[in-house]
Design an enzyme around this catalytic site. Structure first.
Site, PDB file in Angstrom:
ATOM      1  N   CYS A 182       0.839  -1.207   0.000  1.00 20.03           N
ATOM      2  CA  CYS A 182       0.000   0.000   0.000  1.00 20.03           C
ATOM      3  C   CYS A 182       0.873   1.256   0.000  1.00 20.03           C
ATOM      4  CB  CYS A 182      -0.983  -0.057   1.170  1.00 20.03           C
ATOM      5  SG  CYS A 182      -2.370   1.059   0.977  1.00 20.03           S
ATOM      6  N   HIS A 213      -3.519  -5.636   1.030  1.00 21.50           N
ATOM      7  CA  HIS A 213      -2.848  -5.836   2.322  1.00 21.50           C
ATOM      8  C   HIS A 213      -2.799  -7.308   2.727  1.00 21.50           C
ATOM      9  CE1 HIS A 213      -2.443  -1.663   3.841  1.00 21.50           C
ATOM     10  NE2 HIS A 213      -3.498  -1.415   3.083  1.00 21.50           N
ATOM     11  N   GLU A 271      -0.914  -8.600   4.954  1.00 23.12           N
ATOM     12  CA  GLU A 271      -0.680  -8.708   6.406  1.00 23.12           C
ATOM     13  C   GLU A 271      -1.970  -8.591   7.217  1.00 23.12           C
ATOM     14  OE1 GLU A 271      -0.386  -6.029   4.683  1.00 23.12           O
ATOM     15  OE2 GLU A 271      -0.830  -4.279   5.914  1.00 23.12           O
TER      16      GLU A 271
END
Lengths: 79, 279
Positions: free
Chosen positions: B112, B243, B245
């Protein structure tokens, strides 16, 4: 002392969603004849140097940080 | 026994990850946890610790890490352009070290805002050199003109170059959330997508749920050819807008009560892939 205005605007052909949204909103408020709205950003930088040098330094600032050459143009004017 | 050409892979617990932060980064905890979930050691490190602007006992050296991760957020308030300020600060301080880190083949991940930083820093797409002097691409405002935030479906389109997808089979789809206002990848090069394709630099593409070609809102930003993530020509630097994570466990997938195939989240294989590959 020199004061320079660094203007960063979008290259031709790069969409300007903020500009077009602003245009729509101005029209919704009743403003007639709004043909186009474009956004740009201005940095006012005060430099402790002569005017001609300040212009060059301002352009270097654009190349190193203030403008991304893929999407933006810059212009530097000394006040 | 698997042949590693004489060089054995490191044990995951010996792999050290530097999760780089400055004011405004806000996904560093998830990023560090994601690497820990696959057994690596991850440390959140402020840029000032790497450039010697903190007390000696808190200083860190990039050289001591095996992986560099740039997390998401709004570094330096997204002032000027998203990622521009952190990129300039890195370039002017530890630019040479970062370049050497990449030249060594050590992996760098940007998610990002991290992707935006890698592009501003010239580490991506990096067609002609490890780190270009100025940005050769831009992550620009989404076509919608809005912040877009929702799960997206990604297809691994990498043919094998990218270290971050080394254990993910080509064509597999993964669901990951996006949350960005500037994710449209642009370049001045008219053959940009073809060059990425030829070099095997395209990693992920947005697709629809059934795997067919994405259109808005499945492609949230309008990037040509639905590109969601790219790597450098060597395959050790990857940037992506979604994302991974945030989906390390199934519990943070929005549909986990309906589609609980396993407890593993779709983001985990990216971290596992890279940690397993460290030599």
């Amino acid at each position: 002392m020199a004061i320079i205005d660094i203007r960063i605007d979008l290259k031709k052909g790069v969409a300007d969603p903020e500009g077009s949204n602003t245009k729509k909103t101005l029209e919704s408020l009743g403003f007639k004849g709004v043909a186009d709205v474009k956004t740009a950003k201005v940095f006012e930088v005060t430099l402790d140097m002569p005017a001609e040098e300040a212009k060059k330094v301002g352009e270097e600032m654009c190349r190193k940080l203030l403008a991304n050459p893929v999407i933006q143009n810059f212009s530097v004017t000394v006040r | 026994m698997e042949d590693h050409g004489g060089i054995q892979p490191m044990r995951p617990e010996d792999v050290k990850v530097c999760v780089l932060t400055i004011e405004g980064t806000n996904c560093e905890d998830e990023m560090a946890d994601a690497f820990r979930a696959v057994g690596a050691q991850a440390e959140k490190v402020h840029l000032k610790q790497l450039i010697g602007k903190t007390p000696p006992e808190t200083r860190k050296d990039l050289e001591d890490y095996d992986i560099l991760a740039l997390p998401g957020g709004f570094s330096a308030g997204d002032y000027i352009r998203a990622g521009a300020i952190l990129a300039a600060r890195i370039r002017s301080s530890i630019g040479k070290e970062v370049e050497r880190f990449v030249d060594d083949g050590r992996p760098v991940l940007g998610v990002c805002n991290g992707f935006q930083i890698l592009v501003e820093l010239g580490l991506l797409p990096a067609f002609d050199e490890t780190m270009s002097k100025t940005a050769t691409a831009a992550l620009y405002t989404n076509d919608s003109g809005r912040f877009e935030c929702r799960p997206t479906v990604l297809r691994n389109d990498n043919r094998g170059k990218c270290i971050f997808t080394s254990s993910i089979e080509k064509g597999r789809t993964l669901v990951m959330p996006i949350a960005h206002a500037e994710g449209k990848l642009l370049s001045l090069d008219p053959n940009f997508v073809q060059r990425l394709e030829d070099n095997d630099q395209i990693v992920f593409r947005y697709v629809k749920e059934d795997g067919s070609k994405a259109e808005y809102p499945w492609n949230p930003n309008g990037t040509e050819s639905d590109i969601a993530g790219i790597c450098n020509p060597a395959g050790n630097v990857m940037g992506m807008m979604p994302h991974p994570e945030r989906v390390i466990t199934r519990l943070t997938h929005s549909d986990w009560t309906r589609n609980c195939r396993s407890m593993e989240g779709d983001g985990l294989p990216i971290f596992r892939s890279v940690v397993q590959k460290i030599r």
